[in-house]
Write a protein that holds these residues in place. Structure first.
Motif, PDB file in Angstrom:
ATOM      1  N   ASP A  32       0.828  -1.208   0.000  1.00 28.58           N
ATOM      2  CA  ASP A  32       0.000   0.000   0.000  1.00 28.58           C
ATOM      3  C   ASP A  32       0.861   1.256   0.000  1.00 28.58           C
ATOM      4  OD1 ASP A  32      -2.256  -1.573   0.029  1.00 28.58           O
ATOM      5  OD2 ASP A  32      -2.619  -1.336   2.180  1.00 28.58           O
ATOM      6  N   ARG A  33       1.895   1.250   0.778  1.00 28.48           N
ATOM      7  CA  ARG A  33       2.782   2.412   0.845  1.00 28.48           C
ATOM      8  C   ARG A  33       3.491   2.624  -0.478  1.00 28.48           C
ATOM      9  NH1 ARG A  33       6.187   1.151   6.055  1.00 28.48           N
ATOM     10  NH2 ARG A  33       7.210   3.117   5.547  1.00 28.48           N
ATOM     11  N   TYR A  34       3.926   1.536  -1.111  1.00 29.05           N
ATOM     12  CA  TYR A  34       4.553   1.644  -2.431  1.00 29.05           C
ATOM     13  C   TYR A  34       3.556   2.258  -3.420  1.00 29.05           C
ATOM     14  CZ  TYR A  34       6.353   0.441  -6.997  1.00 29.05           C
ATOM     15  OH  TYR A  34       6.774   0.518  -8.298  1.00 29.05           O
ATOM     16  N   GLY A  35       2.323   1.760  -3.415  1.00 24.72           N
ATOM     17  CA  GLY A  35       1.311   2.270  -4.333  1.00 24.72           C
ATOM     18  C   GLY A  35       1.044   3.757  -4.122  1.00 24.72           C
ATOM     19  N   ALA A  36       1.024   4.192  -2.889  1.00 24.67           N
ATOM     20  CA  ALA A  36       0.792   5.611  -2.606  1.00 24.67           C
ATOM     21  C   ALA A  36       1.948   6.461  -3.119  1.00 24.67           C
ATOM     22  CB  ALA A  36       0.602   5.820  -1.102  1.00 24.67           C
ATOM     23  N   ARG A  37       3.173   6.040  -2.862  1.00 26.67           N
ATOM     24  CA  ARG A  37       4.326   6.806  -3.360  1.00 26.67           C
ATOM     25  C   ARG A  37       4.351   6.801  -4.887  1.00 26.67           C
ATOM     26  NH1 ARG A  37       3.593   6.473   1.194  1.00 26.67           N
ATOM     27  NH2 ARG A  37       2.273   8.136   0.471  1.00 26.67           N
ATOM     28  N   GLU A  38       4.000   5.661  -5.481  1.00 24.95           N
ATOM     29  CA  GLU A  38       3.946   5.576  -6.949  1.00 24.95           C
ATOM     30  C   GLU A  38       2.945   6.594  -7.485  1.00 24.95           C
ATOM     31  OE1 GLU A  38       2.714   2.397 -10.450  1.00 24.95           O
ATOM     32  OE2 GLU A  38       2.371   1.872  -8.363  1.00 24.95           O
ATOM     33  N   LEU A  56       5.643  17.271  -2.260  1.00 21.32           N
ATOM     34  CA  LEU A  56       6.864  16.535  -2.573  1.00 21.32           C
ATOM     35  C   LEU A  56       7.728  16.329  -1.338  1.00 21.32           C
ATOM     36  CD1 LEU A  56       7.869  18.083  -6.014  1.00 21.32           C
ATOM     37  CD2 LEU A  56       7.055  15.764  -5.573  1.00 21.32           C
ATOM     38  N   LYS A  57       7.837  17.357  -0.516  1.00 16.07           N
ATOM     39  CA  LYS A  57       8.624  17.246   0.714  1.00 16.07           C
ATOM     40  C   LYS A  57       8.062  16.139   1.609  1.00 16.07           C
ATOM     41  CE  LYS A  57      10.023  19.760   4.789  1.00 16.07           C
ATOM     42  NZ  LYS A  57       9.498  20.633   5.801  1.00 16.07           N
ATOM     43  N   ILE A  58       6.756  16.126   1.777  1.00 13.53           N
ATOM     44  CA  ILE A  58       6.103  15.116   2.609  1.00 13.53           C
ATOM     45  C   ILE A  58       6.317  13.727   2.020  1.00 13.53           C
ATOM     46  CG2 ILE A  58       3.839  14.251   3.352  1.00 13.53           C
ATOM     47  CD1 ILE A  58       3.023  17.287   3.557  1.00 13.53           C
ATOM     48  N   GLU A  59       6.139  13.595   0.706  1.00  5.50           N
ATOM     49  CA  GLU A  59       6.287  12.293   0.059  1.00  5.50           C
ATOM     50  C   GLU A  59       7.721  11.774   0.139  1.00  5.50           C
ATOM     51  OE1 GLU A  59       3.872  10.256  -0.988  1.00  5.50           O
ATOM     52  OE2 GLU A  59       2.551  11.780  -0.164  1.00  5.50           O
ATOM     53  N   VAL A  60       8.687  12.645  -0.018  1.00  3.27           N
ATOM     54  CA  VAL A  60      10.090  12.219   0.081  1.00  3.27           C
ATOM     55  C   VAL A  60      10.405  11.770   1.509  1.00  3.27           C
ATOM     56  CG1 VAL A  60      12.484  13.032  -0.059  1.00  3.27           C
ATOM     57  CG2 VAL A  60      10.875  13.539  -1.918  1.00  3.27           C
ATOM     58  N   GLU A  61       9.849  12.447   2.499  1.00  2.00           N
ATOM     59  CA  GLU A  61      10.029  12.011   3.887  1.00  2.00           C
ATOM     60  C   GLU A  61       9.431  10.615   4.090  1.00  2.00           C
ATOM     61  OE1 GLU A  61       8.261  15.185   6.138  1.00  2.00           O
ATOM     62  OE2 GLU A  61       9.980  16.523   5.800  1.00  2.00           O
ATOM     63  N   LYS A  62       8.279  10.366   3.483  1.00  4.02           N
ATOM     64  CA  LYS A  62       7.649   9.053   3.585  1.00  4.02           C
ATOM     65  C   LYS A  62       8.487   7.987   2.893  1.00  4.02           C
ATOM     66  CE  LYS A  62       2.905  10.678   4.076  1.00  4.02           C
ATOM     67  NZ  LYS A  62       1.549  10.658   3.505  1.00  4.02           N
ATOM     68  N   VAL A  63       9.109   8.352   1.789  1.00 11.17           N
ATOM     69  CA  VAL A  63      10.018   7.409   1.105  1.00 11.17           C
ATOM     70  C   VAL A  63      11.170   7.045   2.038  1.00 11.17           C
ATOM     71  CG1 VAL A  63      11.695   7.159  -0.777  1.00 11.17           C
ATOM     72  CG2 VAL A  63       9.430   8.112  -1.245  1.00 11.17           C
ATOM     73  N   GLY A  64      11.704   8.017   2.748  1.00 11.26           N
ATOM     74  CA  GLY A  64      12.786   7.752   3.691  1.00 11.26           C
ATOM     75  C   GLY A  64      12.363   6.761   4.766  1.00 11.26           C
ATOM     76  N   ARG A  65      11.158   6.932   5.296  1.00 14.40           N
ATOM     77  CA  ARG A  65      10.656   5.992   6.307  1.00 14.40           C
ATOM     78  C   ARG A  65      10.434   4.609   5.710  1.00 14.40           C
ATOM     79  NH1 ARG A  65       7.786  10.704   7.791  1.00 14.40           N
ATOM     80  NH2 ARG A  65       5.808   9.936   6.925  1.00 14.40           N
ATOM     81  N   ILE A  67      12.085   3.272   3.179  1.00 10.29           N
ATOM     82  CA  ILE A  67      13.409   2.665   3.007  1.00 10.29           C
ATOM     83  C   ILE A  67      13.946   2.168   4.344  1.00 10.29           C
ATOM     84  CG2 ILE A  67      15.826   3.169   2.427  1.00 10.29           C
ATOM     85  CD1 ILE A  67      14.665   5.030   0.189  1.00 10.29           C
ATOM     86  N   SER A  68      13.781   2.948   5.392  1.00 12.52           N
ATOM     87  CA  SER A  68      14.236   2.523   6.726  1.00 12.52           C
ATOM     88  C   SER A  68      13.540   1.239   7.160  1.00 12.52           C
ATOM     89  CB  SER A  68      13.979   3.623   7.753  1.00 12.52           C
ATOM     90  OG  SER A  68      14.769   4.739   7.501  1.00 12.52           O
ATOM     91  N   ASP A  69      12.230   1.147   6.918  1.00 11.44           N
ATOM     92  CA  ASP A  69      11.489  -0.044   7.287  1.00 11.44           C
ATOM     93  C   ASP A  69      11.988  -1.270   6.502  1.00 11.44           C
ATOM     94  OD1 ASP A  69       9.959   1.251   9.159  1.00 11.44           O
ATOM     95  OD2 ASP A  69       8.212   1.485   7.843  1.00 11.44           O
ATOM     96  N   VAL A  70      12.254  -1.079   5.217  1.00  8.07           N
ATOM     97  CA  VAL A  70      12.755  -2.193   4.390  1.00  8.07           C
ATOM     98  C   VAL A  70      14.141  -2.610   4.863  1.00  8.07           C
ATOM     99  CG1 VAL A  70      13.487  -2.849   2.061  1.00  8.07           C
ATOM    100  CG2 VAL A  70      11.319  -1.652   2.389  1.00  8.07           C
ATOM    101  N   GLU A  71      14.994  -1.647   5.179  1.00  7.32           N
ATOM    102  CA  GLU A  71      16.328  -1.978   5.674  1.00  7.32           C
ATOM    103  C   GLU A  71      16.256  -2.775   6.978  1.00  7.32           C
ATOM    104  OE1 GLU A  71      18.979   1.671   3.819  1.00  7.32           O
ATOM    105  OE2 GLU A  71      18.089   1.932   5.801  1.00  7.32           O
TER     106      GLU A  71
END
Length: 76
Positions: A32-38, A56-65, A67-71
């Motif tokens: 779901d998170r991937y779909g939202a960022r997409e 964009l700022k908000i979305e990039v911050e969400k991408v960072g989170r 990536i952290s979760d995947v790591e």
């Protein structure tokens, strides 16, 4: 997890579905998170040309989170 490199957004979503069979992955809501960022970053910004700097700022911050979760998940 899976030894496959997806070639499209559709394949990524299908693989994320498969990964979400694992409870720890499902809890993270990766598909779901991937779909939202997409939607926001790829569709609206790239294809539709909508450039909203605050969004964009908000979305990039969400991408960072994301990536952290995947790591963290990979490190398990």
């Amino acid at each position: 997890m899976l030894d496959v490199v997806p070639a499209s957004h559709w394949e990524r979503r299908k693989l994320l579905d498969k990964l979400e069979e694992r409870p720890e992955v499902e809890r993270l809501g990766l598909r779901d998170r991937y779909g939202a960022r997409e939607r926001y970053l790829h569709q609206m910004t790239f294809y539709d040309g909508i450039i909203d700097l605050e969004m964009l700022k908000i979305e990039v911050e969400k991408v960072g989170r994301y990536i952290s979760d995947v790591e963290r998940l990979i490190g398990q």
